[in-house]
Design a protein around this motif. Sequence first.
Motif, PDB file in Angstrom:
ATOM      1  N   LEU A   1       0.833  -1.193   0.000  1.00  0.00           N
ATOM      2  CA  LEU A   1       0.000   0.000   0.000  1.00  0.00           C
ATOM      3  C   LEU A   1       0.873   1.250   0.000  1.00  0.00           C
ATOM      4  O   LEU A   1       1.801   1.365   0.788  1.00  0.00           O
ATOM      5  CB  LEU A   1      -0.925   0.007   1.208  1.00  0.00           C
ATOM      6  CG  LEU A   1      -1.799  -1.232   1.355  1.00  0.00           C
ATOM      7  CD1 LEU A   1      -2.691  -1.110   2.583  1.00  0.00           C
ATOM      8  CD2 LEU A   1      -2.641  -1.445   0.111  1.00  0.00           C
ATOM      9  N   ALA A   2       0.565   2.163  -0.880  1.00  0.00           N
ATOM     10  CA  ALA A   2       1.237   3.455  -0.975  1.00  0.00           C
ATOM     11  C   ALA A   2       0.200   4.448  -1.454  1.00  0.00           C
ATOM     12  O   ALA A   2      -0.899   4.059  -1.859  1.00  0.00           O
ATOM     13  CB  ALA A   2       2.416   3.379  -1.949  1.00  0.00           C
ATOM     14  N   THR A   3       0.516   5.719  -1.394  1.00  0.00           N
ATOM     15  CA  THR A   3      -0.363   6.747  -1.932  1.00  0.00           C
ATOM     16  C   THR A   3       0.414   7.548  -2.951  1.00  0.00           C
ATOM     17  O   THR A   3       1.641   7.538  -2.967  1.00  0.00           O
ATOM     18  CB  THR A   3      -0.901   7.689  -0.832  1.00  0.00           C
ATOM     19  OG1 THR A   3       0.196   8.332  -0.188  1.00  0.00           O
ATOM     20  CG2 THR A   3      -1.741   6.940   0.175  1.00  0.00           C
ATOM     21  N   GLY A   4      -0.311   8.236  -3.801  1.00  0.00           N
ATOM     22  CA  GLY A   4       0.349   9.044  -4.803  1.00  0.00           C
ATOM     23  C   GLY A   4      -0.424  10.299  -5.087  1.00  0.00           C
ATOM     24  O   GLY A   4      -1.607  10.249  -5.357  1.00  0.00           O
ATOM     25  N   LEU A   5       0.251  11.399  -4.995  1.00  0.00           N
ATOM     26  CA  LEU A   5      -0.307  12.680  -5.395  1.00  0.00           C
ATOM     27  C   LEU A   5       0.722  13.327  -6.312  1.00  0.00           C
ATOM     28  O   LEU A   5       0.510  13.465  -7.492  1.00  0.00           O
ATOM     29  CB  LEU A   5      -0.620  13.547  -4.184  1.00  0.00           C
ATOM     30  CG  LEU A   5      -1.333  14.864  -4.462  1.00  0.00           C
ATOM     31  CD1 LEU A   5      -2.606  14.651  -5.251  1.00  0.00           C
ATOM     32  CD2 LEU A   5      -1.629  15.576  -3.162  1.00  0.00           C
ATOM     33  N   ILE A   6       1.841  13.674  -5.739  1.00  0.00           N
ATOM     34  CA  ILE A   6       2.997  14.132  -6.518  1.00  0.00           C
ATOM     35  C   ILE A   6       4.084  13.125  -6.179  1.00  0.00           C
ATOM     36  O   ILE A   6       4.684  13.170  -5.120  1.00  0.00           O
ATOM     37  CB  ILE A   6       3.415  15.553  -6.120  1.00  0.00           C
ATOM     38  CG1 ILE A   6       2.267  16.511  -6.370  1.00  0.00           C
ATOM     39  CG2 ILE A   6       4.663  15.966  -6.870  1.00  0.00           C
ATOM     40  CD1 ILE A   6       2.489  17.897  -5.849  1.00  0.00           C
ATOM     41  N   GLY A   7       4.289  12.176  -7.026  1.00  0.00           N
ATOM     42  CA  GLY A   7       5.174  11.062  -6.693  1.00  0.00           C
ATOM     43  C   GLY A   7       4.428  10.071  -5.822  1.00  0.00           C
ATOM     44  O   GLY A   7       3.206  10.089  -5.732  1.00  0.00           O
ATOM     45  N   LEU A   8       5.187   9.186  -5.186  1.00  0.00           N
ATOM     46  CA  LEU A   8       4.586   8.185  -4.305  1.00  0.00           C
ATOM     47  C   LEU A   8       5.009   8.447  -2.874  1.00  0.00           C
ATOM     48  O   LEU A   8       6.073   8.993  -2.611  1.00  0.00           O
ATOM     49  CB  LEU A   8       5.033   6.779  -4.695  1.00  0.00           C
ATOM     50  CG  LEU A   8       4.687   6.299  -6.097  1.00  0.00           C
ATOM     51  CD1 LEU A   8       5.058   4.824  -6.235  1.00  0.00           C
ATOM     52  CD2 LEU A   8       3.237   6.506  -6.424  1.00  0.00           C
ATOM     53  N   ARG A   9       4.181   7.993  -1.951  1.00  0.00           N
ATOM     54  CA  ARG A   9       4.442   8.148  -0.519  1.00  0.00           C
ATOM     55  C   ARG A   9       4.272   6.786   0.127  1.00  0.00           C
ATOM     56  O   ARG A   9       3.196   6.189   0.063  1.00  0.00           O
ATOM     57  CB  ARG A   9       3.453   9.142   0.065  1.00  0.00           C
ATOM     58  CG  ARG A   9       3.564   9.361   1.546  1.00  0.00           C
ATOM     59  CD  ARG A   9       2.521  10.423   1.942  1.00  0.00           C
ATOM     60  NE  ARG A   9       2.496  10.668   3.342  1.00  0.00           N
ATOM     61  CZ  ARG A   9       1.621  10.136   4.198  1.00  0.00           C
ATOM     62  NH1 ARG A   9       0.679   9.324   3.754  1.00  0.00           N
ATOM     63  NH2 ARG A   9       1.665  10.414   5.472  1.00  0.00           N
ATOM     64  N   PHE A  10       5.349   6.304   0.740  1.00  0.00           N
ATOM     65  CA  PHE A  10       5.333   5.058   1.498  1.00  0.00           C
ATOM     66  C   PHE A  10       5.506   5.420   2.973  1.00  0.00           C
ATOM     67  O   PHE A  10       6.307   6.296   3.299  1.00  0.00           O
ATOM     68  CB  PHE A  10       6.506   4.153   1.100  1.00  0.00           C
ATOM     69  CG  PHE A  10       6.477   3.669  -0.320  1.00  0.00           C
ATOM     70  CD1 PHE A  10       5.901   2.444  -0.639  1.00  0.00           C
ATOM     71  CD2 PHE A  10       7.038   4.424  -1.339  1.00  0.00           C
ATOM     72  CE1 PHE A  10       5.894   1.981  -1.938  1.00  0.00           C
ATOM     73  CE2 PHE A  10       7.040   3.965  -2.645  1.00  0.00           C
ATOM     74  CZ  PHE A  10       6.462   2.740  -2.949  1.00  0.00           C
ATOM     75  N   VAL A  11       4.791   4.735   3.848  1.00  0.00           N
ATOM     76  CA  VAL A  11       4.900   5.003   5.282  1.00  0.00           C
ATOM     77  C   VAL A  11       5.144   3.696   6.015  1.00  0.00           C
ATOM     78  O   VAL A  11       4.405   2.730   5.832  1.00  0.00           O
ATOM     79  CB  VAL A  11       3.615   5.675   5.825  1.00  0.00           C
ATOM     80  CG1 VAL A  11       3.738   5.937   7.327  1.00  0.00           C
ATOM     81  CG2 VAL A  11       3.315   6.965   5.074  1.00  0.00           C
ATOM     82  N   THR A  12       6.194   3.684   6.830  1.00  0.00           N
ATOM     83  CA  THR A  12       6.429   2.527   7.695  1.00  0.00           C
ATOM     84  C   THR A  12       5.779   2.819   9.043  1.00  0.00           C
ATOM     85  O   THR A  12       5.715   3.965   9.485  1.00  0.00           O
ATOM     86  CB  THR A  12       7.930   2.259   7.874  1.00  0.00           C
ATOM     87  OG1 THR A  12       8.562   3.420   8.432  1.00  0.00           O
ATOM     88  CG2 THR A  12       8.591   1.909   6.555  1.00  0.00           C
ATOM     89  N   HIS A  13       5.257   1.781   9.658  1.00  0.00           N
ATOM     90  CA  HIS A  13       4.562   1.938  10.927  1.00  0.00           C
ATOM     91  C   HIS A  13       4.540   0.599  11.635  1.00  0.00           C
ATOM     92  O   HIS A  13       5.136  -0.374  11.188  1.00  0.00           O
ATOM     93  CB  HIS A  13       3.146   2.496  10.723  1.00  0.00           C
ATOM     94  CG  HIS A  13       2.338   1.731   9.726  1.00  0.00           C
ATOM     95  ND1 HIS A  13       1.722   0.535  10.022  1.00  0.00           N
ATOM     96  CD2 HIS A  13       2.084   1.974   8.426  1.00  0.00           C
ATOM     97  CE1 HIS A  13       1.098   0.081   8.954  1.00  0.00           C
ATOM     98  NE2 HIS A  13       1.312   0.937   7.959  1.00  0.00           N
ATOM     99  N   LEU A  14       3.820   0.545  12.698  1.00  0.00           N
ATOM    100  CA  LEU A  14       3.824  -0.609  13.567  1.00  0.00           C
ATOM    101  C   LEU A  14       3.366  -1.905  12.915  1.00  0.00           C
ATOM    102  O   LEU A  14       3.725  -2.968  13.375  1.00  0.00           O
ATOM    103  CB  LEU A  14       3.008  -0.220  14.798  1.00  0.00           C
ATOM    104  CG  LEU A  14       1.897  -0.926  15.396  1.00  0.00           C
ATOM    105  CD1 LEU A  14       2.505  -1.688  16.578  1.00  0.00           C
ATOM    106  CD2 LEU A  14       0.918   0.079  16.001  1.00  0.00           C
ATOM    107  N   ASP A  15       2.662  -1.829  11.801  1.00  0.00           N
ATOM    108  CA  ASP A  15       2.216  -3.033  11.095  1.00  0.00           C
ATOM    109  C   ASP A  15       3.103  -3.409   9.911  1.00  0.00           C
ATOM    110  O   ASP A  15       2.749  -4.290   9.127  1.00  0.00           O
ATOM    111  CB  ASP A  15       0.776  -2.849  10.596  1.00  0.00           C
ATOM    112  CG  ASP A  15      -0.205  -2.693  11.743  1.00  0.00           C
ATOM    113  OD1 ASP A  15      -0.021  -3.377  12.769  1.00  0.00           O
ATOM    114  OD2 ASP A  15      -1.136  -1.880  11.623  1.00  0.00           O
TER     115      ASP A  15
END
Length: 150
Positions: A102-116
């Motif tokens: 899972l990632a998001t994209g608006l201007i480029g891509l955004r990956f987020v690391t978290h507890l899961d």
Amino acid sequence: GAPVGSALCGSKDLIRRALRWRKMLGGGLRQSGLLAAAAHHALDHHVHRLADDHALAQRLAQGLADIDGLAVRSAQTNIVFVDVANGRGPDLLAHLARDGVLATGLIGLRFVTHLDVDAAGIDRAIASTRAFFAQGATATSTRPAGSAVY
């Protein structure tokens, strides 16, 4: 572990100014008590593992950095911003989603690391991204540019 990604702490004056800016920028009202309780839980139980999230983000950034067609823009915290060449971001997002990344994209891509997210998840994200660029990514995405993948 805090929902909505953050909590703002500060003086009454700072909070007053932040609320004004939020309103001016169109920010909506949320159930602040519920979010504050979750943020409080995160502060009590998850702060110690922020270093793990940051290390995983660095692992992801390093793994993506040498893929032709990508440029890692920032990986200062647990968020990795990546630019995708030739407008292929929506196709890459769709490809990653099919692989459970899972990632998001608006201007480029955004990956987020978290507890899961664990090291195996990071490795899967890197491998899926490499596979996308290795196959030439001829498939066309059905997602509009800038849509989020959740």
